[in-house]
Write a protein that holds these residues in place. Sequence first.
Motif, PDB file in Angstrom:
ATOM      1  N   HIS A 222     -63.262 -19.578  75.072  1.00 42.57           N
ATOM      2  CA  HIS A 222     -63.323 -20.648  76.072  1.00 42.57           C
ATOM      3  C   HIS A 222     -64.302 -20.289  77.182  1.00 42.57           C
ATOM      4  O   HIS A 222     -64.338 -20.973  78.203  1.00 42.57           O
TER       5      HIS A 222
ATOM      6  N   ASN B 119     -58.140 -26.797  73.674  1.00 39.99           N
ATOM      7  CA  ASN B 119     -56.866 -26.211  73.208  1.00 39.99           C
ATOM      8  C   ASN B 119     -56.314 -27.041  72.052  1.00 39.99           C
ATOM      9  O   ASN B 119     -56.305 -28.275  72.115  1.00 39.99           O
TER      10      ASN B 119
ATOM     11  N   VAL C 195     -55.100 -30.087  60.785  1.00 41.57           N
ATOM     12  CA  VAL C 195     -55.780 -29.325  61.847  1.00 41.57           C
ATOM     13  C   VAL C 195     -57.270 -29.169  61.536  1.00 41.57           C
ATOM     14  O   VAL C 195     -58.125 -29.493  62.348  1.00 41.57           O
TER      15      VAL C 195
HETATM   16  N1  LIG Z   1     -47.133 -23.256  62.295  1.00 40.54           N
HETATM   17  C1  LIG Z   1     -47.567 -24.426  62.772  1.00 40.54           C
HETATM   18  N2  LIG Z   1     -46.976 -25.592  62.398  1.00 40.54           N
HETATM   19  C2  LIG Z   1     -47.408 -26.781  62.848  1.00 40.54           C
HETATM   20  N3  LIG Z   1     -48.465 -26.915  63.681  1.00 40.54           N
HETATM   21  C3  LIG Z   1     -49.088 -25.789  64.084  1.00 40.54           C
HETATM   22  C4  LIG Z   1     -48.692 -24.496  63.658  1.00 40.54           C
HETATM   23  N4  LIG Z   1     -49.512 -23.571  64.208  1.00 40.54           N
HETATM   24  C5  LIG Z   1     -50.382 -24.266  64.967  1.00 40.54           C
HETATM   25  N5  LIG Z   1     -50.136 -25.584  64.885  1.00 40.54           N
HETATM   26  C6  LIG Z   1     -50.890 -26.655  65.540  1.00 40.54           C
HETATM   27  O1  LIG Z   1     -52.196 -26.598  65.026  1.00 40.54           O
HETATM   28  C7  LIG Z   1     -53.133 -26.973  66.030  1.00 40.54           C
HETATM   29  C8  LIG Z   1     -54.216 -25.910  66.132  1.00 40.54           C
HETATM   30  O2  LIG Z   1     -53.666 -24.719  66.667  1.00 40.54           O
HETATM   31  P1  LIG Z   1     -54.605 -23.487  66.982  1.00 40.54           P
HETATM   32  O3  LIG Z   1     -53.739 -22.416  67.556  1.00 40.54           O
HETATM   33  O4  LIG Z   1     -55.413 -23.150  65.790  1.00 40.54           O
HETATM   34  O5  LIG Z   1     -55.558 -24.100  68.129  1.00 40.54           O
HETATM   35  P2  LIG Z   1     -56.625 -23.387  69.063  1.00 40.54           P
HETATM   36  O6  LIG Z   1     -57.864 -24.205  69.010  1.00 40.54           O
HETATM   37  O7  LIG Z   1     -56.750 -21.954  68.723  1.00 40.54           O
HETATM   38  O8  LIG Z   1     -55.942 -23.563  70.501  1.00 40.54           O
HETATM   39  P3  LIG Z   1     -56.078 -22.713  71.858  1.00 40.54           P
HETATM   40  O9  LIG Z   1     -57.439 -22.989  72.428  1.00 40.54           O
HETATM   41  O10 LIG Z   1     -54.983 -23.292  72.705  1.00 40.54           O
HETATM   42  O11 LIG Z   1     -55.836 -21.275  71.523  1.00 40.54           O
HETATM   43  C9  LIG Z   1     -52.331 -27.189  67.309  1.00 40.54           C
HETATM   44  O12 LIG Z   1     -52.132 -28.579  67.472  1.00 40.54           O
HETATM   45  C10 LIG Z   1     -51.036 -26.481  67.035  1.00 40.54           C
HETATM   46  O13 LIG Z   1     -49.978 -27.094  67.720  1.00 40.54           O
END
Ligand SMILES: Nc1ncnc2c1ncn2[C@@H]1O[C@H](COP(=O)(O)OP(=O)(O)OP(=O)(O)O)[C@@H](O)[C@H]1O
Length: 218
Positions: free
Chosen positions: A192, A40, A20
Motif C-alpha cells: 500500500h 483493501n 476474489v
Molecule cells: N477464507 C475466506 N473465505 C471467504 N472470503 C475470504 C476468505 N479469505 C479472504 N476472503 C475475502 O477475499 C477478499 C480478498 O482478501 P485478501 O486478503 O486477499 O485481500 P487484500 O487485497 O490482501 O486486502 P488487504 O489490502 O486488506 O490486505 C476479501 O474480500 C476477503 O474478505
Amino acid sequence: MSEPIIDVRDLHVVLGANPVLRGVDLTVRQGEIVAVAGENGTGKSTLLRCLAGLRPPTSGEVSVFGTPPSDDAAFWRAVALVAAEPAWYPGLTVHEHVELIRVTHEPVDDAWPDVAQVLERCGLTERADAVPLTLSTGQRQRLCLASALVRPSRLLLLDEPEHGLDTAFRTRLAGILTEYARSGGTVVMASHDPGLIEATGARHTVLSSGRLAAGATR
Ligand SMILES: Nc1ncnc2c1ncn2[C@@H]1O[C@H](COP(=O)(O)OP(=O)(O)OP(=O)(O)O)[C@@H](O)[C@H]1O
C-alpha cells in the motif's frame, strides 16, 4: 528471453461465494520486482498465497519455476515468504531466531552475510538479545524480514512488507530489495506504499475487480 519465474494464466479464485480473483494474468522474469497494489480486500494476499502454493486456484494456471507451486520443503528452500507474523519461540532471542534459520539452510558461499550483518541491515543489532515478544510492531516486522534475508532464496514473496516500518527503514528496505533483485533474485510484493514501490523501481500493477492491470507511473 529466459523462462519466466512466475507464469499465471487466467487465474480465478472463489472464496466462499466471493469471486476474489477473476482472470489474473501475470508473468514475472528473473531479477524483476513486481508490486501489486489495490484497495483493501481486492485479493492481493490471495494472489500471493496462490503463488506460494497455499491457496489452490479455482481455475486457471499458476506456474512457479516452471511447475505448479507445491507446499513442500524443496519449494520453500527457493521461496521466502514474509506475510502474517509467525509464531515466535519464546525461549529464543532475536539473534537465535535468525541464527536458527541460517544454520538450517545451506549458505551459498563465504560471501553470504552472517547473522550479525543481517541484524545490522535490519536495524536489530541493539535488540539482538531481546525475545521477539518484547519488540515493537516495526521491530518484529524487521525480524520477519531478517529471517527471510539470512537464508538463500530465489524468490521473495512479500505481503505488505512496509507493515509497521518507519519511513527511514522503508527507504532502507527499498535498497535491500533492489540489491536482492540485482543479484538475481525475484520479488513479488503486495504493498500500500507508493513510495516503497517507486523507490524499488518495481513494475507497478494494480489489482481491481479481480483483475491485474498496469499501475499508474507517478
Ligand atoms: N477464507 C475466506 N473465505 C471467504 N472470503 C475470504 C476468505 N479469505 C479472504 N476472503 C475475502 O477475499 C477478499 C480478498 O482478501 P485478501 O486478503 O486477499 O485481500 P487484500 O487485497 O490482501 O486486502 P488487504 O489490502 O486488506 O490486505 C476479501 O474480500 C476477503 O474478505
